[in-house]
Design a protein around this motif. Structure first.
Motif, PDB file in Angstrom:
ATOM      1  N   UNK A  76       0.819  -1.216   0.000  1.00 13.83           N
ATOM      2  CA  UNK A  76       0.000   0.000   0.000  1.00 13.83           C
ATOM      3  C   UNK A  76       0.852   1.265   0.000  1.00 13.83           C
ATOM      4  N   UNK A  77       2.140   1.136   0.333  1.00 14.93           N
ATOM      5  CA  UNK A  77       3.004   2.310   0.310  1.00 14.93           C
ATOM      6  C   UNK A  77       3.216   2.839  -1.105  1.00 14.93           C
ATOM      7  N   UNK A  78       2.966   2.025  -2.125  1.00 15.38           N
ATOM      8  CA  UNK A  78       3.058   2.538  -3.490  1.00 15.38           C
ATOM      9  C   UNK A  78       1.954   3.552  -3.770  1.00 15.38           C
ATOM     10  N   UNK A  79       0.870   3.457  -3.027  1.00 15.79           N
ATOM     11  CA  UNK A  79      -0.207   4.456  -3.115  1.00 15.79           C
ATOM     12  C   UNK A  79       0.084   5.605  -2.151  1.00 15.79           C
ATOM     13  N   UNK A  80       0.400   5.261  -0.904  1.00 15.83           N
ATOM     14  CA  UNK A  80       0.609   6.284   0.119  1.00 15.83           C
ATOM     15  C   UNK A  80       1.777   7.205  -0.219  1.00 15.83           C
ATOM     16  N   UNK A  81       2.823   6.676  -0.859  1.00 13.64           N
ATOM     17  CA  UNK A  81       3.977   7.515  -1.211  1.00 13.64           C
ATOM     18  C   UNK A  81       3.582   8.577  -2.233  1.00 13.64           C
ATOM     19  N   UNK A  82       2.760   8.205  -3.199  1.00  8.57           N
ATOM     20  CA  UNK A  82       2.333   9.166  -4.221  1.00  8.57           C
ATOM     21  C   UNK A  82       1.446  10.251  -3.623  1.00  8.57           C
ATOM     22  N   UNK A  83       0.454   9.847  -2.845  1.00  2.71           N
ATOM     23  CA  UNK A  83      -0.445  10.844  -2.251  1.00  2.71           C
ATOM     24  C   UNK A  83       0.284  11.661  -1.187  1.00  2.71           C
ATOM     25  N   UNK A  89       4.042  18.635  -1.194  1.00  8.95           N
ATOM     26  CA  UNK A  89       4.511  19.638  -2.157  1.00  8.95           C
ATOM     27  C   UNK A  89       3.417  20.539  -2.716  1.00  8.95           C
ATOM     28  N   UNK A  90       2.153  20.263  -2.416  1.00 11.00           N
ATOM     29  CA  UNK A  90       1.095  21.053  -3.039  1.00 11.00           C
ATOM     30  C   UNK A  90       1.157  22.522  -2.615  1.00 11.00           C
ATOM     31  N   UNK A  91       1.504  22.804  -1.369  1.00 15.59           N
ATOM     32  CA  UNK A  91       1.552  24.197  -0.926  1.00 15.59           C
ATOM     33  C   UNK A  91       2.715  24.969  -1.553  1.00 15.59           C
ATOM     34  N   UNK A  92       3.967  24.454  -1.495  1.00 15.37           N
ATOM     35  CA  UNK A  92       5.053  25.216  -2.130  1.00 15.37           C
ATOM     36  C   UNK A  92       4.875  25.367  -3.635  1.00 15.37           C
ATOM     37  N   UNK A  93       4.344  24.344  -4.310  1.00 14.11           N
ATOM     38  CA  UNK A  93       4.178  24.473  -5.756  1.00 14.11           C
ATOM     39  C   UNK A  93       3.048  25.440  -6.081  1.00 14.11           C
ATOM     40  N   UNK A 111       4.127  17.412 -17.220  1.00 15.15           N
ATOM     41  CA  UNK A 111       5.289  16.953 -17.997  1.00 15.15           C
ATOM     42  C   UNK A 111       6.219  16.086 -17.146  1.00 15.15           C
ATOM     43  N   UNK A 112       6.501  16.527 -15.919  1.00 13.24           N
ATOM     44  CA  UNK A 112       7.372  15.739 -15.036  1.00 13.24           C
ATOM     45  C   UNK A 112       6.700  14.426 -14.649  1.00 13.24           C
ATOM     46  N   UNK A 113       5.397  14.493 -14.327  1.00 18.83           N
ATOM     47  CA  UNK A 113       4.683  13.296 -13.876  1.00 18.83           C
ATOM     48  C   UNK A 113       4.646  12.216 -14.957  1.00 18.83           C
ATOM     49  N   UNK A 114       4.414  12.611 -16.200  1.00 20.60           N
ATOM     50  CA  UNK A 114       4.345  11.597 -17.260  1.00 20.60           C
ATOM     51  C   UNK A 114       5.737  11.071 -17.602  1.00 20.60           C
ATOM     52  N   UNK A 115       6.772  11.882 -17.398  1.00 19.69           N
ATOM     53  CA  UNK A 115       8.143  11.398 -17.597  1.00 19.69           C
ATOM     54  C   UNK A 115       8.478  10.308 -16.583  1.00 19.69           C
ATOM     55  N   UNK A 137       4.064  11.700  -7.271  1.00 18.22           N
ATOM     56  CA  UNK A 137       3.068  12.428  -6.493  1.00 18.22           C
ATOM     57  C   UNK A 137       3.465  13.874  -6.271  1.00 18.22           C
ATOM     58  N   UNK A 138       4.756  14.107  -5.986  1.00 16.72           N
ATOM     59  CA  UNK A 138       5.236  15.478  -5.802  1.00 16.72           C
ATOM     60  C   UNK A 138       5.049  16.294  -7.080  1.00 16.72           C
ATOM     61  N   UNK A 139       5.307  15.679  -8.229  1.00 16.70           N
ATOM     62  CA  UNK A 139       5.123  16.385  -9.500  1.00 16.70           C
ATOM     63  C   UNK A 139       3.661  16.742  -9.723  1.00 16.70           C
TER      64      UNK A 139
END
Length: 424
Positions: A76-83, A89-93, A111-115, A137-139
């Motif tokens: 489940x960390x593959x989901x939790x890491x993305x979210x 990063x949502x606030x600084x971005x 662009x970064x996310x699809x890369x 997730x950060x992207x």
């Protein structure tokens, strides 16, 4: 995400943008007007790409567990890491979008996310997969808050709930298509190929988004001075209504994240023993979320913001209880109700944030998104741990506690409104 009773100023930015003048407000987009369809389709596709990528591993967790020899809670960390990456990063971005523009930041984020999506299927181990998912997730953090800020600036206030509802509907379609496609592809060719297909889908959506989204007409760049940003965030967190909306978003997503992280394990086990492709198709119930999100404005019109939240919470609780059944049809009905309740509650709460914030709307939305995805990470992790300890009943118990939290917070808002009315 229900709008406040009175429209907020369209001031946006942690530091900056002033509200458009009346003549500028009159030129903002409205349903049926110039550019509205292109804008709606572009942001719908951005929502599809965001959720398809963000939750791309969720329907594949049993397969990932099998290949790497790990438990449900570890996979489940593959989901939790993305979210979690998105939440951090949502606030600084979103602050970058105040300086460089909503469209620019959304384009760069996609662009970064699809890369990264090209690299994810090549991960040699679970830790590598989790790390790539965190970066992805950060992207993607540049999408949610920037999109709602773009809508608040470019769409007339009366059309805002509908416009945000369409963006949320794109989220539901992305979440659904990502899970359904990965389920069937993984059944035939494995989870790595499935993730590659989702990456290709996201690339197509990202290209169409950039071509379709109209250039902003009401954005005013602001500065990136940390002191002003911190002051804006502090003001938002000091607002009791915004705090309640943030908590409600987090709790709804805790329910949703927990249920859909674990449901694949439940349906592939006894007594259902469904194949991977059929389990992936279960996510077609996301179509219900598309409808409930896009009609949230009408629900608010009938019941008011708090009434709509009560209805969303009650619907979600009914779905959780039905899902305890050993009948597949009742489990599916339960998932339909959970999905409808969640997306309605999410649409009501998020649009309320955009209408409530009198300034720094991008940061207000970013704080909501941060809370929302913290809830997703918590739900996917705690829901999986509860499932490992107590089975599906443990996951449902986590969800019901979160529903009680939504109801309690909404009741507190109702009491506060009554007190304010008596003292007015």
């Amino acid at each position: 995400m229900n709008p406040a009773d009175t429209g907020a100023s369209t001031v946006v930015g942690a530091v900056s943008s002033s509200a458009p003048a009346q003549t500028a407000a009159d030129s903002r987009m409205t349903p049926g007007g110039p550019g509205y369809r292109r804008m709606s389709l572009a942001l719908f596709l951005a929502g599809v790409a965001t959720f398809a990528l963000l939750y791309s591993t969720q329907a594949l967790l049993p397969s990932i567990s099998g290949e790497f020899g790990v438990s449900a809670s570890e996979a489940s960390w593959t989901v939790a890491a993305a979210t979690g990456g998105l939440a951090v990063f949502v606030l600084p971005i979103s602050a970058l979008s105040e300086r460089f523009g909503r469209r620019t930041v959304m384009t760069a984020s996609l662009a970064v996310a699809v890369t990264v999506a090209v690299l994810v299927p090549l991960a040699p181990s679970l830790p590598a997969l989790v790390a790539l998912r965190a970066v992805q997730g950060a992207a993607l953090a540049g999408l949610p808050a920037s999109a709602t800020a773009y809508l608040a600036e470019e769409v007339r206030p009366r059309a805002l709930i509908t416009a945000i509802g369409l963006f949320v509907a794109g989220n539901s379609v992305g979440g659904m298509s990502g899970r359904v496609i990965t389920g069937w592809v993984a059944q035939e060719w494995g989870w790595r190929v499935a993730l590659g297909v989702i990456g290709a889908l996201a690339v197509a959506c990202a290209l169409a988004f950039r071509l379709l989204l109209p250039a902003p007409r009401h954005f005013t760049p602001g500065s990136l001075r940390p002191r002003v940003l911190v002051g804006t965030v502090r003001d938002h967190l000091a607002n009791p209504l915004l705090r309640r909306l943030y908590a409600i978003g987090a709790l709804f997503m805790t329910i949703f994240g927990g249920v859909y992280t674990v449901i694949g394990y439940r349906l592939t086990d006894e007594p259902f023993s469904l194949p991977q492709g059929v389990v992936g198709s279960i996510f077609l119930v996301y179509l219900v979320g598309t409808v409930s999100a896009s009609t949230a404005g009408r629900l608010v019109g009938r019941l008011g913001r708090r009434g709509a939240l009560y209805a969303a919470g009650g619907t979600t609780a009914a779905g959780l209880l039905l899902s305890l059944s050993e009948s597949l049809s009742l489990v599916l009905l339960g998932l339909v109700l959970i999905t409808a309740g969640f997306f309605a509650g999410h649409a009501v709460a998020s649009s309320a944030v955009s209408r409530t914030a009198a300034k720094g709307r991008a940061q207000a939305s970013a704080l909501y998104q941060s809370a929302y995805y913290v809830g997703s990470s918590a739900g996917s992790t705690v829901g999986a741990v509860a499932f490992h300890a107590e089975g599906w009943g443990g996951t449902v118990a986590v969800g019901l506690v979160a529903v009680l939290g939504v109801v309690g917070i909404t009741l507190a808002g109702t009491r506060a409104a009554l007190v304010a009315a008596r003292t007015a």
